[in-house]
Design a protein around this motif. Structure first.
Motif, mmCIF file in Angstrom:
data_model
loop_
_atom_site.group_PDB
_atom_site.id
_atom_site.type_symbol
_atom_site.label_atom_id
_atom_site.label_comp_id
_atom_site.label_asym_id
_atom_site.label_seq_id
_atom_site.Cartn_x
_atom_site.Cartn_y
_atom_site.Cartn_z
ATOM 1 N N VAL B 105 0.785 -1.139 -0.045
ATOM 2 C CA VAL B 105 -0.044 -0.055 -0.108
ATOM 3 C C VAL B 105 0.823 1.400 0.067
ATOM 4 O O VAL B 105 0.595 2.183 -1.160
ATOM 5 C CB VAL B 105 -0.987 -0.050 1.207
ATOM 6 N N TRP B 108 3.057 1.650 -3.257
ATOM 7 C CA TRP B 108 2.215 1.960 -4.570
ATOM 8 C C TRP B 108 1.921 3.521 -4.565
ATOM 9 O O TRP B 108 1.994 4.182 -5.500
ATOM 10 C CB TRP B 108 0.853 1.155 -4.475
ATOM 11 N N TYR B 109 1.503 4.054 -3.107
ATOM 12 C CA TYR B 109 1.463 5.272 -3.381
ATOM 13 C C TYR B 109 2.567 6.395 -3.448
ATOM 14 O O TYR B 109 2.450 7.301 -3.772
ATOM 15 C CB TYR B 109 0.733 5.921 -1.721
ATOM 16 N N ARG B 111 4.588 5.493 -5.933
ATOM 17 C CA ARG B 111 4.464 5.302 -7.329
ATOM 18 C C ARG B 111 5.836 4.654 -7.493
ATOM 19 O O ARG B 111 6.527 4.766 -8.711
ATOM 20 C CB ARG B 111 4.227 6.168 -8.122
#
Lengths: 453, 235
Positions: B105, B108-109, B111
């Motif tokens: 999580v 991913w934020y 990127r």
């Protein structure tokens, strides 16, 4: 990013499956009901020859009596009668200003197939002039329309529909073959392919009837003293006891359409009509001020109230129902998102921006909207099928026109445009229902949920 | 690493004004392991929320040399993501995601490309001994394993500082021991840790112990511990 958000949405669906089903169900109900009414409305409200809207004009002349009481209970007293008298139709048809023009009325004839086992049947008939087919872009399966010369003589030629060709000639190319119409032999010059403009703009006295199966040259009106099957409205107290008296009487029962290629041509034709009426005024007719109208197809449909207030009200009620469903969905979404707020708070703590959270929730509602739209399409399809079976089909079976069943089908058919409308409605409904809850979740302070998560 | 000066946080309602932090000063050096204690309602959690940029505040706060006092919400999100690792008392794992996906999580934020994320996640899971459990969802793990997964999530982002809020509060003594060992190991590897705790053993293992009372800091220094009512005692 989209795939990531779709996965998050999928996990969210699994987290509260019953709430998901409830939300999708609410949206599907709203979209389904809207689609059913929109489909019925669309079938009634379309312009079936939109590509020639600025070229085709219905001709109306105001030959009403001076006393407005003689108008009856007209909803639009400002409009002239929608049909013309025999003498006016004949007179203005002679004008060479239009590119094409057609005079016409509805009648009925009996066809004897003269084939063993195929009984005689009555065919809805349109008596018209040669330009009718080219003017209205009528598609031909075999052959073509008759020449102008066939109108006046008149020649024993006919154009038939594909359905009648199937019934009488077994679907073969019948051009040049004979067909028995009310005891007389006619030569088939053309077979019309599937053609069913809805509404039947060229004669709106029965706007949602299928187009006729038999087309006769206009000259047969007098040669055969053909009765009109459509409405006849007599505007004076003339006694009409015979066919000849009706031709001379102030009774309207014919439609005249013209094709005009330019504004200049239209202006000239309008001038021609006004001059004609001025002449008639001198002869003691047309007591009212000049009110001759050339109505393009869209205006013509509007003037005739083809769609009707009931249809509009039905659509409004269905859209209102959709709004109620969207508002319900909004409440359910808010409950759903607030229920999952601790997870959103956690995501914010782990680095998600407000935009990330709003986008993720919007993806979720759009997905639910899309699924709701697909389910709504299914509901609409089922609802329209029920309407078709229980309402339209029994009515079509009573019709003399073999195309009536095809028409019944087309009235309840979900076409591509309606499918696109369903998708658009579902996405818009999803956005409307989800934007506020998604925005609210994005504004929540993450800290308040981290202890309780 | 952390430099707070004159930090205040006031919660206001229509009737009441609560000063959760008042003129709060704290400096934490890089690589330091600080235990924060205090009685309930003293402002420990508010301090952690402010330190983690989860709450607005007034005063001066520099994190890793950068003034983070007047950042936009998006910038605070980015700094939380890149520089801070959170460990919570109730683990705060997303229940329907696997351990692997939970670790994914925050990455991913940020990127981070998928291959690099995979490498970081698996390396970190190996480090906390949960590589074999990467596909399990939190409910399939013990409390200790869940907290180790949460610590792994904090570590995977390679943060400047780890902020932990009573990380052993929901664990029995055996699992607490495992988690404490893990924190010690992480600290030995060079991590900066600020931990709110009631656990005396964790306080003992910290390099420095500070106490909060009524929203203000009482620095009780090294080699001391506290009783559960918050009073400092000689270790």
């Amino acid at each position: 990013m989209l795939w990531h958000d779709v996965r998050q949405a999928w996990w969210s669906f699994r987290r509260s499956p019953w709430l998901t089903v409830l939300i999708i169900g609410a949206m599907a109900a709203g979209i389904g009901a809207s689609l059913i009414t929109l489909t019925l409305y669309h079938a009634r409200a379309g312009n079936p020859i939109w590509w020639k809207n600025d070229r085709l004009f219905a001709v109306t002349l105001d030959n009403r009596l001076a006393d407005p009481k003689s108008d009856g209970n007209s909803r639009h007293p400002e409009y002239p009668p929608f049909m013309l008298t025999w003498r006016d139709a004949q007179a203005i048809y002679r004008s060479d200003i239009p590119v094409r023009s057609a005079k016409m009325f509805a009648s009925g004839r009996v066809i004897d197939p003269q084939r063993p086992g195929v009984p005689m049947f009555r065919a809805a008939t349109r008596v018209t002039s040669a330009d009718f087919f080219a003017m209205f872009d009528v598609p031909f399966l075999y052959g073509t329309g008759w020449p102008r010369t066939a109108d006046e003589t008149p020649e024993p030629v006919v154009v038939i529909s594909r359905a009648i060709n199937d019934r009488v000639f077994g679907g073969a190319d019948s051009v040049g073959r004979s067909i028995n119409v009310s005891g007389r032999q006619f030569r088939v010059v053309g077979v019309i392919d599937r053609w069913m403009p809805q509404p039947r703009f060229y004669d709106l006295s029965r706007a949602f009837d299928p187009s006729e199966g038999l087309f006769l040259p206009f000259g047969w009106t007098t040669a055969w003293e053909l009765p009109a099957a459509g409405p006849i409205r007599c505007l004076s107290n003339d006694q009409v006891g015979s066919f000849k008296e009706m031709l001379a009487a102030e009774c309207v029962w014919l439609q005249v359409w013209v094709e005009l290629a330019s504004d200049e041509q239209r202006a000239r034709y309008q001038q021609f009509l006004d001059n004609y009426v001025r002449e008639q005024k001198e002869a003691g007719r047309f007591p009212r001020p000049l009110n001759n109208r050339l109505a393009d197809v869209a205006t013509w449909l509007d003037m005739n109230d083809v769609v009707g207030d009931k249809s509009r009200i039905l659509v409004a009620v269905a859209l209102l129902f959709l709004v109620v469903c969207v508002l319900n969905t909004l409440g359910l979404m808010l409950a759903r998102f607030l229920g999952a707020a601790p997870i959103s708070g956690l995501r914010r703590a782990l680095g998600a921006t407000r935009r990330d959270i709003v986008r993720q929730h919007l993806t979720e509602v759009m997905l639910m909207g899309l699924i709701g739209g697909i389910a709504g399409l299914g509901l609409a399809k089922a609802g329209l099928w029920l309407l078709h079976v229980l309402l339209f089909l029994p009515m079509a079976r009573q019709s003399i026109n073999p195309q009536a069943q095809t028409l019944a089908h087309s009235m309840t058919h979900l076409d591509g445009l309606m499918v696109l409308a369903a998708l658009a409605i579902s996405l818009i409904a999803g956005l409307l229902a989800g934007w506020y809850p998604a925005w609210r979740i994005g504004r929540l302070q993450p800290a308040s949920f981290l202890k309780s998560q | 690493m952390i430099a707070m000066h004159g930090v205040s946080k006031v919660f206001r309602t229509d009737l009441v004004e609560t000063h959760a932090l008042r003129d709060f000063d704290l400096e934490v050096a890089p690589g330091e392991f600080v235990a924060v204690t205090g009685p309930s309602g003293s402002g420990k959690t508010t301090f952690l929320n402010v330190a983690g940029l989860l709450e607005e505040f007034s005063g001066s706060y520099r994190l890793d040399g950068r003034d983070v006092g007047h950042l936009s919400d998006d910038e605070r999100s980015r700094i939380r993501n890149e520089k801070i690792g959170f460990v919570f008392q109730s683990f705060n794992l997303i229940p329907d995601l696997s351990v692997y996906d939970n670790l994914d999580v925050p990455l991913w934020y940020r990127r981070i490309p998928a291959a690099e994320r995979r490498r970081r996640i698996m390396t970190t899971l190996e480090r906390v001994g949960l590589a074999a459990r990467s596909k399990h969802i939190p409910a399939q793990l013990s409390g200790g394993q869940q907290q180790r997964a949460a610590i792994a999530r904090a570590l995977a982002g390679d943060p400047c500082v780890i902020l932990a809020d009573e990380p052993t509060g929901n664990l029995d003594s055996v699992m607490s021991g495992q988690v404490m060992d893990l924190f010690e190991e992480i600290h030995r590897a060079g991590a900066t840790i600020v931990m709110v705790t009631h656990n005396l053993e964790l306080v003992r293992r910290a390099q420095r112990h500070v106490q909060i009372a009524d929203g203000q800091l009482i620095d009780v220094g090294l080699q001391q511990a506290v009783t559960f009512d918050g009073a400092a005692v000689q270790a």
